[in-house]
Design a protein around this motif. Structure first.
Motif, PDB file in Angstrom:
ATOM      1  N   UNK A   1      45.909  22.259  41.676  1.00 20.18           N
ATOM      2  CA  UNK A   1      45.942  22.198  40.207  1.00 20.18           C
ATOM      3  C   UNK A   1      45.550  23.536  39.590  1.00 20.18           C
ATOM      4  N   UNK A   2      44.533  24.175  40.165  1.00 16.77           N
ATOM      5  CA  UNK A   2      44.088  25.464  39.649  1.00 16.77           C
ATOM      6  C   UNK A   2      45.190  26.509  39.776  1.00 16.77           C
ATOM      7  N   UNK A   3      45.924  26.466  40.889  1.00 16.76           N
ATOM      8  CA  UNK A   3      47.021  27.424  41.085  1.00 16.76           C
ATOM      9  C   UNK A   3      48.107  27.230  40.037  1.00 16.76           C
ATOM     10  N   UNK A   4      48.335  25.993  39.620  1.00 19.95           N
ATOM     11  CA  UNK A   4      49.344  25.745  38.577  1.00 19.95           C
ATOM     12  C   UNK A   4      48.860  26.277  37.222  1.00 19.95           C
ATOM     13  N   UNK A   5      47.561  26.192  36.982  1.00 18.40           N
ATOM     14  CA  UNK A   5      47.006  26.700  35.724  1.00 18.40           C
ATOM     15  C   UNK A   5      47.043  28.226  35.690  1.00 18.40           C
ATOM     16  N   UNK A   6      46.622  28.857  36.782  1.00 20.92           N
ATOM     17  CA  UNK A   6      46.552  30.323  36.824  1.00 20.92           C
ATOM     18  C   UNK A   6      47.924  30.960  37.002  1.00 20.92           C
ATOM     19  N   UNK A   7      48.848  30.216  37.606  1.00 18.76           N
ATOM     20  CA  UNK A   7      50.186  30.717  37.959  1.00 18.76           C
ATOM     21  C   UNK A   7      50.122  31.866  38.951  1.00 18.76           C
ATOM     22  N   UNK A   8      48.993  31.944  39.667  1.00 19.16           N
ATOM     23  CA  UNK A   8      48.856  32.957  40.706  1.00 19.16           C
ATOM     24  C   UNK A   8      47.820  32.486  41.719  1.00 19.16           C
ATOM     25  N   UNK A   9      48.211  31.484  42.503  1.00 16.17           N
ATOM     26  CA  UNK A   9      47.276  30.879  43.439  1.00 16.17           C
ATOM     27  C   UNK A   9      46.765  31.820  44.507  1.00 16.17           C
ATOM     28  N   UNK A  10      47.506  32.893  44.808  1.00 20.03           N
ATOM     29  CA  UNK A  10      47.095  33.822  45.859  1.00 20.03           C
ATOM     30  C   UNK A  10      45.997  34.771  45.398  1.00 20.03           C
TER      31      UNK A  10
ATOM     32  N   UNK B   1      53.626  38.912  34.444  1.00 16.06           N
ATOM     33  CA  UNK B   1      52.788  38.045  33.608  1.00 16.06           C
ATOM     34  C   UNK B   1      51.637  38.849  33.018  1.00 16.06           C
ATOM     35  N   UNK B   2      51.139  38.448  31.835  1.00 19.98           N
ATOM     36  CA  UNK B   2      50.019  39.170  31.208  1.00 19.98           C
ATOM     37  C   UNK B   2      48.688  38.844  31.862  1.00 19.98           C
ATOM     38  N   UNK B   3      48.518  39.314  33.106  1.00 17.52           N
ATOM     39  CA  UNK B   3      47.307  39.029  33.858  1.00 17.52           C
ATOM     40  C   UNK B   3      46.251  40.105  33.735  1.00 17.52           C
ATOM     41  N   UNK B   4      45.226  40.053  34.605  1.00 12.43           N
ATOM     42  CA  UNK B   4      44.090  40.976  34.492  1.00 12.43           C
ATOM     43  C   UNK B   4      44.462  42.447  34.678  1.00 12.43           C
ATOM     44  N   UNK B   5      45.463  42.751  35.494  1.00 11.60           N
ATOM     45  CA  UNK B   5      45.872  44.148  35.662  1.00 11.60           C
ATOM     46  C   UNK B   5      46.456  44.703  34.365  1.00 11.60           C
ATOM     47  N   UNK B   6      47.200  43.862  33.642  1.00  8.04           N
ATOM     48  CA  UNK B   6      47.754  44.282  32.354  1.00  8.04           C
ATOM     49  C   UNK B   6      46.621  44.466  31.341  1.00  8.04           C
ATOM     50  N   UNK B   7      45.675  43.544  31.335  1.00  7.58           N
ATOM     51  CA  UNK B   7      44.520  43.661  30.427  1.00  7.58           C
ATOM     52  C   UNK B   7      43.793  44.976  30.664  1.00  7.58           C
TER      53      UNK B   7
END
Length: 259
Positions: free
Chosen positions: A72-81, A149-155
């Motif tokens: 479920x967490x992987x679906x929320x984050x869209x980046x389970x790895x 995706x607008x993830x932490x690297x983009x931030x």
């Protein structure tokens, strides 16, 4: 729920950015200027260390902590790895859907948008966001399909300006550009072979400037929609500029156009 209530709820979630990773989430939770909706944790996380700090930071701010299975967490984050069992919903006040933006469009003032067509490098994306937020850009059209995706690297690359940037989200870019055209926008692509100089171009209507993929440029589907193709003049045999540098030039060319 009433139609207005549904619209308000949808607009609220359109403003939501879901971060993943323990350190990015903790940094966001500690930033009191950011509104956070919920902290998501996988059941498999151990409670000590940085996970304990995350929980304490969320509880001190009254932010709900929700537990999930790893799937479920992987679906929320869209980046389970790479999510490390952690995701955080941050509300970005200037985020909205492209439909919501067009519904409230100020037709009296020509708008200038930047659109992302297959920008996959997070470093480039972050620098584009920073230029769009700082320069004369009314919205950054960001399709979920085809772009990073607008993830932490983009931030990180945006120096945190992603949280305040005027991001307009959509499922895919060609359909969003067609929506814009129906609302009076001209679509302009940046292509090295174009005869019209970016700095000589003075749009009389709303305008969307499309930034293409770092390697392949603007996609054929988007290129076919363009009403105007623009180039940046080059000297000394230079063939192209980094896409983030191009974004900066577009953002500040608007200062010249608008005086």
């Amino acid at each position: 729920m009433s139609e207005q209530g549904y619209a308000d709820k949808r607009a609220y979630f359109d403003r939501m950015l879901t971060l993943y990773g323990r350190k990015p989430a903790l940094e966001a939770l500690r930033d009191k200027a950011l509104e956070c909706h919920a902290l998501h944790l996988a059941h498999s996380n151990r409670e000590g260390g940085i996970v304990g700090e995350l929980i304490n930071a969320a509880e001190q701010r009254g932010i709900p902590v929700q537990r999930h299975s790893r799937e479920e967490l992987a679906r929320i984050s869209r980046n389970g790895k790479q999510d490390q069992g952690v995701a955080l919903d941050v509300i970005c006040p200037a985020f909205q859907s492209v439909g919501g933006y067009l519904d409230t469009l100020d037709s009296a003032r020509p708008q200038r948008l930047l659109a992302l067509d297959g920008i996959t490098n997070p470093q480039n994306l972050g620098m584009i966001v920073r230029s769009a937020a700082a320069g004369d850009i009314d919205g950054l059209l960001w399709a979920r399909k085809g772009n990073a995706a607008p993830g932490p690297l983009v931030v990180k690359a945006s120096a945190g300006t992603l949280y305040r940037a005027p991001v307009l989200t959509c499922p895919e870019l060609p359909g969003a550009l067609e929506q814009c055209q129906r609302h009076g926008f001209d679509v302009c692509t940046l292509e090295s072979s174009a005869q019209t100089d970016l700095f000589a171009y003075q749009p009389q209507r709303h305008c969307v400037f499309v930034l293409g993929n770092e390697t392949d440029g603007v996609s054929s589907k988007v290129s076919r929609l363009a009403q105007q193709k623009l180039s940046i003049p080059m000297n000394n045999g230079v063939e192209s500029l980094n896409v983030a540098v191009t974004a900066s030039l577009i953002a500040y060319a608007g200062r010249i156009e608008r005086g």
